[in-house]
Write a protein that holds these residues in place. Structure first.
Motif, PDB file in Angstrom:
ATOM      1  N   PHE A  84       0.893   4.171  -6.689  1.00  9.37           N
ATOM      2  CA  PHE A  84       1.521   5.342  -6.315  1.00  9.37           C
ATOM      3  C   PHE A  84       0.826   6.462  -6.914  1.00  9.37           C
ATOM      4  CE2 PHE A  84       4.717   8.892  -7.643  1.00  9.37           C
ATOM      5  CZ  PHE A  84       5.263   8.951  -6.140  1.00  9.37           C
ATOM      6  N   SER A  85      -0.006   6.451  -8.140  1.00  8.37           N
ATOM      7  CA  SER A  85      -0.652   7.668  -8.441  1.00  8.37           C
ATOM      8  C   SER A  85      -2.217   7.670  -7.931  1.00  8.37           C
ATOM      9  CB  SER A  85      -0.629   7.322  -9.982  1.00  8.37           C
ATOM     10  OG  SER A  85      -1.127   6.067 -10.453  1.00  8.37           O
ATOM     11  N   GLY A  86      -2.389   6.566  -7.124  1.00  6.39           N
ATOM     12  CA  GLY A  86      -3.788   6.593  -6.401  1.00  6.39           C
ATOM     13  C   GLY A  86      -4.903   6.092  -7.478  1.00  6.39           C
ATOM     14  N   ILE A  87      -4.490   5.132  -8.300  1.00  2.09           N
ATOM     15  CA  ILE A  87      -5.492   4.591  -9.122  1.00  2.09           C
ATOM     16  C   ILE A  87      -6.048   3.271  -8.607  1.00  2.09           C
ATOM     17  CG2 ILE A  87      -5.722   3.246 -11.350  1.00  2.09           C
ATOM     18  CD1 ILE A  87      -3.861   5.082 -12.696  1.00  2.09           C
ATOM     19  N   VAL A  88      -5.074   2.571  -7.732  1.00  2.00           N
ATOM     20  CA  VAL A  88      -5.609   1.464  -7.055  1.00  2.00           C
ATOM     21  C   VAL A  88      -5.317   1.747  -5.532  1.00  2.00           C
ATOM     22  CG1 VAL A  88      -5.433  -0.228  -9.006  1.00  2.00           C
ATOM     23  CG2 VAL A  88      -3.464   0.283  -7.537  1.00  2.00           C
ATOM     24  N   ASP A  89      -5.600   0.877  -4.573  1.00  2.07           N
ATOM     25  CA  ASP A  89      -5.170   0.916  -3.238  1.00  2.07           C
ATOM     26  C   ASP A  89      -4.208   0.063  -2.935  1.00  2.07           C
ATOM     27  OD1 ASP A  89      -7.370   2.956  -2.776  1.00  2.07           O
ATOM     28  OD2 ASP A  89      -8.751   1.486  -3.408  1.00  2.07           O
ATOM     29  N   VAL A 141       0.961  -1.210   0.010  1.00  2.13           N
ATOM     30  CA  VAL A 141       0.045  -0.034   0.082  1.00  2.13           C
ATOM     31  C   VAL A 141       0.888   1.240   0.104  1.00  2.13           C
ATOM     32  CG1 VAL A 141      -2.010  -1.057   1.141  1.00  2.13           C
ATOM     33  CG2 VAL A 141      -0.164  -0.166   2.445  1.00  2.13           C
ATOM     34  N   ARG A 142       0.150   2.572  -0.203  1.00  3.02           N
ATOM     35  CA  ARG A 142       1.114   3.547  -0.156  1.00  3.02           C
ATOM     36  C   ARG A 142       1.575   3.681   1.364  1.00  3.02           C
ATOM     37  NH1 ARG A 142      -2.798   4.581  -3.508  1.00  3.02           N
ATOM     38  NH2 ARG A 142      -4.467   4.962  -2.067  1.00  3.02           N
ATOM     39  N   ALA A 143       2.765   4.367   1.509  1.00 12.18           N
ATOM     40  CA  ALA A 143       3.271   4.588   2.779  1.00 12.18           C
ATOM     41  C   ALA A 143       2.404   5.304   3.943  1.00 12.18           C
ATOM     42  CB  ALA A 143       4.715   4.995   2.862  1.00 12.18           C
ATOM     43  N   ASP A 144       1.532   6.234   3.538  1.00 18.77           N
ATOM     44  CA  ASP A 144       0.862   6.899   4.505  1.00 18.77           C
ATOM     45  C   ASP A 144      -0.614   6.489   4.692  1.00 18.77           C
ATOM     46  OD1 ASP A 144      -0.073   7.387   1.814  1.00 18.77           O
ATOM     47  OD2 ASP A 144       0.084   9.868   2.022  1.00 18.77           O
ATOM     48  N   ASP A 145      -1.017   5.318   4.109  1.00 17.24           N
ATOM     49  CA  ASP A 145      -2.073   4.715   3.984  1.00 17.24           C
ATOM     50  C   ASP A 145      -2.126   3.638   5.108  1.00 17.24           C
ATOM     51  OD1 ASP A 145      -4.698   3.627   3.863  1.00 17.24           O
ATOM     52  OD2 ASP A 145      -4.341   3.167   1.728  1.00 17.24           O
ATOM     53  N   HIS A 146      -2.975   3.843   6.193  1.00 15.64           N
ATOM     54  CA  HIS A 146      -3.043   2.779   7.151  1.00 15.64           C
ATOM     55  C   HIS A 146      -4.455   2.348   7.502  1.00 15.64           C
ATOM     56  CE1 HIS A 146       1.107   3.763   8.682  1.00 15.64           C
ATOM     57  NE2 HIS A 146       0.912   4.915   8.321  1.00 15.64           N
ATOM     58  N   ALA A 154       8.968  -2.119  -3.214  1.00 14.37           N
ATOM     59  CA  ALA A 154       8.777  -0.884  -2.142  1.00 14.37           C
ATOM     60  C   ALA A 154      10.344  -0.308  -1.944  1.00 14.37           C
ATOM     61  CB  ALA A 154       8.139  -1.632  -0.646  1.00 14.37           C
ATOM     62  N   SER A 155      11.116  -1.083  -1.998  1.00 11.86           N
ATOM     63  CA  SER A 155      12.690  -0.769  -1.857  1.00 11.86           C
ATOM     64  C   SER A 155      12.727   0.217  -2.970  1.00 11.86           C
ATOM     65  CB  SER A 155      13.633  -1.814  -1.911  1.00 11.86           C
ATOM     66  OG  SER A 155      14.781  -1.387  -1.653  1.00 11.86           O
ATOM     67  N   ALA A 156      12.262   0.054  -4.083  1.00 13.84           N
ATOM     68  CA  ALA A 156      12.691   0.856  -5.511  1.00 13.84           C
ATOM     69  C   ALA A 156      11.886   2.161  -5.497  1.00 13.84           C
ATOM     70  CB  ALA A 156      12.440   0.047  -6.659  1.00 13.84           C
ATOM     71  N   SER A 157      10.841   2.198  -4.463  1.00 13.60           N
ATOM     72  CA  SER A 157       9.794   3.197  -4.395  1.00 13.60           C
ATOM     73  C   SER A 157      10.481   4.505  -3.417  1.00 13.60           C
ATOM     74  CB  SER A 157       8.623   3.152  -3.872  1.00 13.60           C
ATOM     75  OG  SER A 157       8.737   2.743  -2.664  1.00 13.60           O
ATOM     76  N   ARG A 158      11.368   4.144  -2.768  1.00 14.83           N
ATOM     77  CA  ARG A 158      12.516   5.309  -1.868  1.00 14.83           C
ATOM     78  C   ARG A 158      11.301   5.681  -0.939  1.00 14.83           C
ATOM     79  NH1 ARG A 158      17.180   6.534  -4.263  1.00 14.83           N
ATOM     80  NH2 ARG A 158      17.607   5.851  -6.438  1.00 14.83           N
ATOM     81  N   ALA A 177       5.525  -3.594 -12.079  1.00 18.17           N
ATOM     82  CA  ALA A 177       5.809  -2.352 -11.909  1.00 18.17           C
ATOM     83  C   ALA A 177       4.820  -1.708 -12.185  1.00 18.17           C
ATOM     84  CB  ALA A 177       7.066  -2.409 -13.122  1.00 18.17           C
ATOM     85  N   GLU A 178       3.819  -2.073 -13.199  1.00 20.01           N
ATOM     86  CA  GLU A 178       2.600  -1.302 -13.743  1.00 20.01           C
ATOM     87  C   GLU A 178       1.560  -1.183 -12.543  1.00 20.01           C
ATOM     88  OE1 GLU A 178       4.409  -2.769 -17.348  1.00 20.01           O
ATOM     89  OE2 GLU A 178       4.082  -3.754 -15.465  1.00 20.01           O
ATOM     90  N   CYS A 179       1.610  -2.048 -11.829  1.00 22.74           N
ATOM     91  CA  CYS A 179       0.872  -2.276 -10.591  1.00 22.74           C
ATOM     92  C   CYS A 179       1.332  -1.172  -9.554  1.00 22.74           C
ATOM     93  CB  CYS A 179       0.619  -3.678  -9.743  1.00 22.74           C
ATOM     94  SG  CYS A 179      -0.535  -4.700 -10.457  1.00 22.74           S
ATOM     95  N   ALA A 180       2.585  -0.907  -9.407  1.00 23.51           N
ATOM     96  CA  ALA A 180       3.297  -0.142  -8.317  1.00 23.51           C
ATOM     97  C   ALA A 180       2.910   1.164  -8.791  1.00 23.51           C
ATOM     98  CB  ALA A 180       4.580  -0.384  -8.402  1.00 23.51           C
ATOM     99  N   THR A 181       3.051   1.551 -10.206  1.00 26.12           N
ATOM    100  CA  THR A 181       2.963   2.672 -10.575  1.00 26.12           C
ATOM    101  C   THR A 181       1.430   3.213 -10.500  1.00 26.12           C
ATOM    102  OG1 THR A 181       4.444   2.522 -12.357  1.00 26.12           O
ATOM    103  CG2 THR A 181       2.635   4.251 -12.754  1.00 26.12           C
TER     104      THR A 181
END
Length: 271
Positions: free
Chosen positions: A178-183, A124-129, A196-200, A171-175
């Motif tokens: 990151f852009s908010g298209i999926v949760d 998930v996005r780092a700020d989504d809990h 996640a490591s590559a996303s810094r 990689a497409e799923c990660a994009t």
């Protein structure tokens, strides 16, 4: 096993028609061909003509223990749908490519290992809990790769109301995440940790695996002697601490920890 002894075993294998411990190029140079993924950060990734990731590190360690230098290793791309054929045709000597050991696959090829036990998890996005496990996905948008069973497992076992999106690769799923298209994105935890490591720091792994996937080294069917050599090399990597260091290096910047219930595994497959 000492490299000299292993080399003698390989020579004996060749004499008696056993599956190869490697091959020679047209000019007689010794080499070993290893199938890996080219598009999985943290596991098997081709970058500017070099190769990196946990699968790559394990492959190098095993090959070195078998008596090959890094220069004598040839890495070839092993897409999921082509792995069995590559081994059966002799295109590669072994495959380390998030290759789960299953009874169905063992009808066509053999395995050594396992060298890692993954578990299906969520990213998930780092700020989504709001998502702390698969049961929190009802009403959410979930991404997985086309043809993968990961999303099906989530929908059948945990969240029937999840909205599924399929992409050609993680990689497409990660994009999309990151852009908010999926949760959330779902697949094996170590694959997610590499992304996640590559996303810094932008993405994180939830850290609650709910399946087990035993990653093995694919080899030609029935080559128990080769399986024993590979298993001995994996066991040595674990005992030396290099296995743990490879995990840490390839998931740097995340809080990822392999499930200690299953890791490190006992490599006894195929003997």
């Amino acid at each position: 096993m000492a490299r000299k002894a292993i080399a003698m075993v390989c020579a004996a294998s060749a004499l008696f028609g056993m599956a190869a411990c490697g091959s020679s190029s047209a000019d007689g140079e010794k080499k070993i061909r290893i199938g890996i993924k080219y598009d999985q950060p943290g596991l098997g990734f081709k970058k500017s003509g070099t190769f990196e990731g946990f699968d790559v590190d394990v492959a190098r360690y095993v090959a070195n223990q078998l008596g090959y230098t890094d220069a004598e290793i040839e890495f070839l791309e092993a897409p999921s749908k082509q792995r069995e054929a590559m081994l059966q045709n002799g295109d590669v000597d072994m495959i380390l490519a998030t290759y789960s050991i299953t009874d169905e696959r063992k009808k066509a090829v053999s395995f050594a290992g396992p060298y890692f036990v993954a578990g299906q998890d969520l990213m998930v996005r780092a700020d989504d809990h709001s998502i702390n496990g698969p049961e929190d996905l009802n009403g959410k948008r979930l991404c997985s790769v086309t043809g993968s069973t990961s999303a099906k497992v989530v929908k059948e076992r945990f969240a029937k109301e999840v909205q599924l999106m399929e992409q050609p690769g993680y990689a497409e799923c990660a994009t999309a995440l990151f852009s908010g298209i999926v949760d959330a994105v779902t697949t094996d935890d170590i694959i997610l940790a590499g992304l996640a490591s590559a996303s810094r720091g932008k993405l994180r792994v939830v850290g609650k695996p709910f399946t087990q996937e035993y990653y093995g080294v694919g080899i030609r069917k029935g080559d128990t002697a080769f399986a024993k050599q590979i298993n001995a090399a994996i066991e040595d990597m674990i005992k030396s601490g290099e296995w743990e260091r490879a995990i840490e290096k390839n998931t740097e910047g995340t809080d990822y920890q392999p499930d200690p219930t299953y890791n490190p595994p006992t490599p006894d497959e195929g003997e």
